[in-house]
Design an enzyme around this catalytic site. Sequence first.
Site, PDB file in Angstrom:
ATOM      1  N   GLU A  90       0.822  -1.218   0.000  1.00 17.70           N
ATOM      2  CA  GLU A  90       0.000   0.000   0.000  1.00 17.70           C
ATOM      3  C   GLU A  90       0.857   1.269   0.000  1.00 17.70           C
ATOM      4  O   GLU A  90       1.966   1.261   0.525  1.00 17.70           O
ATOM      5  CB  GLU A  90      -0.812   0.061   1.293  1.00 17.70           C
ATOM      6  CG  GLU A  90      -1.734  -1.083   1.490  1.00 17.70           C
ATOM      7  CD  GLU A  90      -2.396  -1.034   2.860  1.00 17.70           C
ATOM      8  OE1 GLU A  90      -3.133  -1.954   3.160  1.00 17.70           O
ATOM      9  OE2 GLU A  90      -2.163  -0.077   3.620  1.00 17.70           O
ATOM     10  N   CYS A 116       3.183   8.557   1.423  1.00 15.21           N
ATOM     11  CA  CYS A 116       3.603   7.606   2.454  1.00 15.21           C
ATOM     12  C   CYS A 116       3.842   6.266   1.752  1.00 15.21           C
ATOM     13  O   CYS A 116       2.928   5.715   1.135  1.00 15.21           O
ATOM     14  CB  CYS A 116       2.472   7.519   3.470  1.00 15.21           C
ATOM     15  SG  CYS A 116       2.714   6.275   4.705  1.00 15.21           S
ATOM     16  N   CYS A 123       5.715  -7.323   7.611  1.00 14.80           N
ATOM     17  CA  CYS A 123       6.655  -6.698   8.545  1.00 14.80           C
ATOM     18  C   CYS A 123       7.027  -7.698   9.634  1.00 14.80           C
ATOM     19  O   CYS A 123       6.208  -8.510  10.038  1.00 14.80           O
ATOM     20  CB  CYS A 123       6.006  -5.463   9.168  1.00 14.80           C
ATOM     21  SG  CYS A 123       7.122  -4.513  10.200  1.00 14.80           S
ATOM     22  N   CYS A 127       3.968  -5.127  15.672  1.00 15.20           N
ATOM     23  CA  CYS A 127       3.287  -4.201  16.593  1.00 15.20           C
ATOM     24  C   CYS A 127       1.850  -4.674  16.856  1.00 15.20           C
ATOM     25  O   CYS A 127       1.143  -5.081  15.930  1.00 15.20           O
ATOM     26  CB  CYS A 127       3.265  -2.795  16.015  1.00 15.20           C
ATOM     27  SG  CYS A 127       4.909  -2.128  15.743  1.00 15.20           S
ATOM     28  N   CYS A 130      -1.200  -3.115  14.879  1.00 20.15           N
ATOM     29  CA  CYS A 130      -1.021  -2.951  13.433  1.00 20.15           C
ATOM     30  C   CYS A 130      -1.552  -4.140  12.642  1.00 20.15           C
ATOM     31  O   CYS A 130      -1.242  -5.286  12.947  1.00 20.15           O
ATOM     32  CB  CYS A 130       0.465  -2.757  13.153  1.00 20.15           C
ATOM     33  SG  CYS A 130       0.879  -2.809  11.415  1.00 20.15           S
ATOM     34  N   GLY A 173       5.807  -2.215   6.615  1.00 18.44           N
ATOM     35  CA  GLY A 173       7.194  -2.630   6.798  1.00 18.44           C
ATOM     36  C   GLY A 173       7.990  -1.687   7.671  1.00 18.44           C
ATOM     37  O   GLY A 173       7.570  -0.562   7.958  1.00 18.44           O
ATOM     38  N   GLU A 174       9.139  -2.177   8.123  1.00 20.86           N
ATOM     39  CA  GLU A 174      10.076  -1.375   8.909  1.00 20.86           C
ATOM     40  C   GLU A 174      11.204  -0.950   7.958  1.00 20.86           C
ATOM     41  O   GLU A 174      12.023  -1.787   7.548  1.00 20.86           O
ATOM     42  CB  GLU A 174      10.605  -2.217  10.081  1.00 20.86           C
ATOM     43  CG  GLU A 174      11.867  -1.706  10.747  1.00 20.86           C
ATOM     44  CD  GLU A 174      11.810  -0.256  11.209  1.00 20.86           C
ATOM     45  OE1 GLU A 174      10.946   0.072  12.026  1.00 20.86           O
ATOM     46  OE2 GLU A 174      12.642   0.555  10.729  1.00 20.86           O
ATOM     47  N   SER A 205      10.728   6.783   8.896  1.00 21.71           N
ATOM     48  CA  SER A 205      10.017   6.574  10.149  1.00 21.71           C
ATOM     49  C   SER A 205      10.273   5.153  10.628  1.00 21.71           C
ATOM     50  O   SER A 205       9.997   4.190   9.920  1.00 21.71           O
ATOM     51  CB  SER A 205       8.522   6.799   9.897  1.00 21.71           C
ATOM     52  OG  SER A 205       7.804   6.478  11.059  1.00 21.71           O
ATOM     53  N   SER A 228       8.812   5.991  16.096  1.00 30.42           N
ATOM     54  CA  SER A 228       7.511   5.596  16.640  1.00 30.42           C
ATOM     55  C   SER A 228       7.742   5.154  18.087  1.00 30.42           C
ATOM     56  O   SER A 228       8.114   4.013  18.341  1.00 30.42           O
ATOM     57  CB  SER A 228       6.930   4.428  15.838  1.00 30.42           C
ATOM     58  OG  SER A 228       6.735   4.839  14.512  1.00 30.42           O
ATOM     59  N   LEU A 229       7.553   6.082  18.988  1.00 29.45           N
ATOM     60  CA  LEU A 229       7.865   5.786  20.393  1.00 29.45           C
ATOM     61  C   LEU A 229       6.671   5.109  21.076  1.00 29.45           C
ATOM     62  O   LEU A 229       6.794   4.037  21.648  1.00 29.45           O
ATOM     63  CB  LEU A 229       8.254   7.085  21.103  1.00 29.45           C
ATOM     64  CG  LEU A 229       8.920   6.913  22.454  1.00 29.45           C
ATOM     65  CD1 LEU A 229      10.251   6.187  22.332  1.00 29.45           C
ATOM     66  CD2 LEU A 229       9.124   8.260  23.138  1.00 29.45           C
ATOM     67  N   HIS A 230       5.554   5.758  21.066  1.00 32.02           N
ATOM     68  CA  HIS A 230       4.268   5.216  21.526  1.00 32.02           C
ATOM     69  C   HIS A 230       4.139   4.908  23.016  1.00 32.02           C
ATOM     70  O   HIS A 230       3.027   4.721  23.502  1.00 32.02           O
ATOM     71  CB  HIS A 230       3.868   3.957  20.744  1.00 32.02           C
ATOM     72  CG  HIS A 230       3.816   4.152  19.263  1.00 32.02           C
ATOM     73  ND1 HIS A 230       3.522   5.360  18.684  1.00 32.02           N
ATOM     74  CD2 HIS A 230       4.038   3.285  18.238  1.00 32.02           C
ATOM     75  CE1 HIS A 230       3.565   5.232  17.361  1.00 32.02           C
ATOM     76  NE2 HIS A 230       3.877   3.995  17.066  1.00 32.02           N
ATOM     77  N   ASN A 304      -6.537   4.611  15.634  1.00 32.74           N
ATOM     78  CA  ASN A 304      -7.645   4.453  14.695  1.00 32.74           C
ATOM     79  C   ASN A 304      -8.177   3.021  14.824  1.00 32.74           C
ATOM     80  O   ASN A 304      -7.569   2.104  14.270  1.00 32.74           O
ATOM     81  CB  ASN A 304      -7.047   4.632  13.292  1.00 32.74           C
ATOM     82  CG  ASN A 304      -7.816   5.603  12.459  1.00 32.74           C
ATOM     83  OD1 ASN A 304      -8.851   6.099  12.870  1.00 32.74           O
ATOM     84  ND2 ASN A 304      -7.307   5.862  11.272  1.00 32.74           N
ATOM     85  N   CYS A 347      -1.628   1.688   8.309  1.00 38.05           N
ATOM     86  CA  CYS A 347      -0.990   0.739   7.397  1.00 38.05           C
ATOM     87  C   CYS A 347      -1.595  -0.655   7.515  1.00 38.05           C
ATOM     88  O   CYS A 347      -1.970  -1.115   8.567  1.00 38.05           O
ATOM     89  CB  CYS A 347       0.516   0.698   7.618  1.00 38.05           C
ATOM     90  SG  CYS A 347       1.026   0.018   9.173  1.00 38.05           S
TER      91      CYS A 347
HETATM   92  S1  SF4 Z   1       3.336  -0.501  12.731  1.00 35.45           S
HETATM   93 FE1  SF4 Z   1       4.931  -0.463  11.182  1.00 35.45          FE
HETATM   94  S2  SF4 Z   1       6.688  -1.413  12.229  1.00 35.45           S
HETATM   95 FE2  SF4 Z   1       4.889  -1.969  13.425  1.00 35.45          FE
HETATM   96  S3  SF4 Z   1       4.257  -3.959  12.583  1.00 35.45           S
HETATM   97 FE3  SF4 Z   1       3.106  -2.352  11.507  1.00 35.45          FE
HETATM   98  S4  SF4 Z   1       4.288  -1.989   9.663  1.00 35.45           S
HETATM   99 FE4  SF4 Z   1       5.638  -3.044  11.117  1.00 35.45          FE
END
Ligand code: SF4
Length: 359
Positions: A90, A116, A123, A127, A130, A173-174, A205, A228-230, A304, A347
Amino acid sequence: MNTIKPSILDFTQEELKEQIKPAFRAKQIFGWTYHNYVESFDEMANIPKSLKSELNEKYILNPLKIVRKEESSDGTIKYLFELQDGKTVESVWLKMKDEEIDCNGNLIHEAKYTVCVSTQVGCKVGCAFCLTAKGGFTRDLTSGEIVAQVLSLKKDNNHKHNRKINIVYMGMGEPLDNLENLSKAIKIFKEEEGLAISSKRQTVSTSGLSNKIDKLGEMDLGVHIAISLHAVDDKLRSELIPMNKAHNIASIIDAVKRFPIDTRKRVMFEYLVIKNKNDDLASAKKLVKLLNGIKAKVNLIYFNPYPETPYDRPDKEDMINFQEYLINHGLLCTIRDSKGIDISAACGQLKEKDKNSLK
Ligand code: SF4
């Protein structure tokens, strides 16, 4: 199954010159590709027939096909692309600022956009909030597949090659887990005779691979970073981002302090706010302490919700209190508009929706 060919977008102009003779043809091909947005080698009018057939045999031009597009009421457009091997990724086209016209009808400034882009199919980071993570990891994207996302979105939105655009590597992805192809894509974007997108307009990012933050810094590409601290404590961060066990908060903060940052810029810290998890003032207080000494900007993001998630969207009042606390304690802090909320623009969400129809 079709043969998978390298894409012309995988190469810098210098690399193309080594492969395509005479070398000046590489410059012409670059122009047709990045300035004219042609869709096939056959459209490259000043390229001789023999070279066109050689190109058709050895390479593909754009390795992506748009298979789905969703437009939000705020102008955000989310794209689902199919790759040569049938996998999907995407990208999101975000309108950051409307165009401005004065009372005489003259254009003061054009609308501003950010793209983006994804860097991997799936990934490894996993997370908890996600959707991409749910599908696991499939493969890294090639540099051409990363470049193709921006090229395709510019073309689809009639955005001329020389109009400025920002890129944020923040899709599926990272990015730092695919550092080699990412760094090559950054260089290809910067090519003066290509899209000429300066590194200052490119932001990587990351979920916080501290050792790779160092590596990216050593490459001295001039890009910005966003973290991405969170969470402000390792317990919650490890729940949200399991990879935190290997790259804890302290190691990330140390790596950020070593990263070469443009003196006029700030490091962006993304903080996904989740109701009753990290939205209280005690967390805000810890965040201020953690970022002490870093030229930082904090971006608070509303979580979200999507079907089956255990997490909830925070209350607006808590968001504002959190933001005010940070600002009152000397930090720059914004609350991100939930752009594309009606099309689930976090994502992995479009891909998830479309999974069944694509298989
Ligand atoms: S938020 Fe980003 S880094 Fe975390 S699992 Fe999803 S795609 Fe991977």
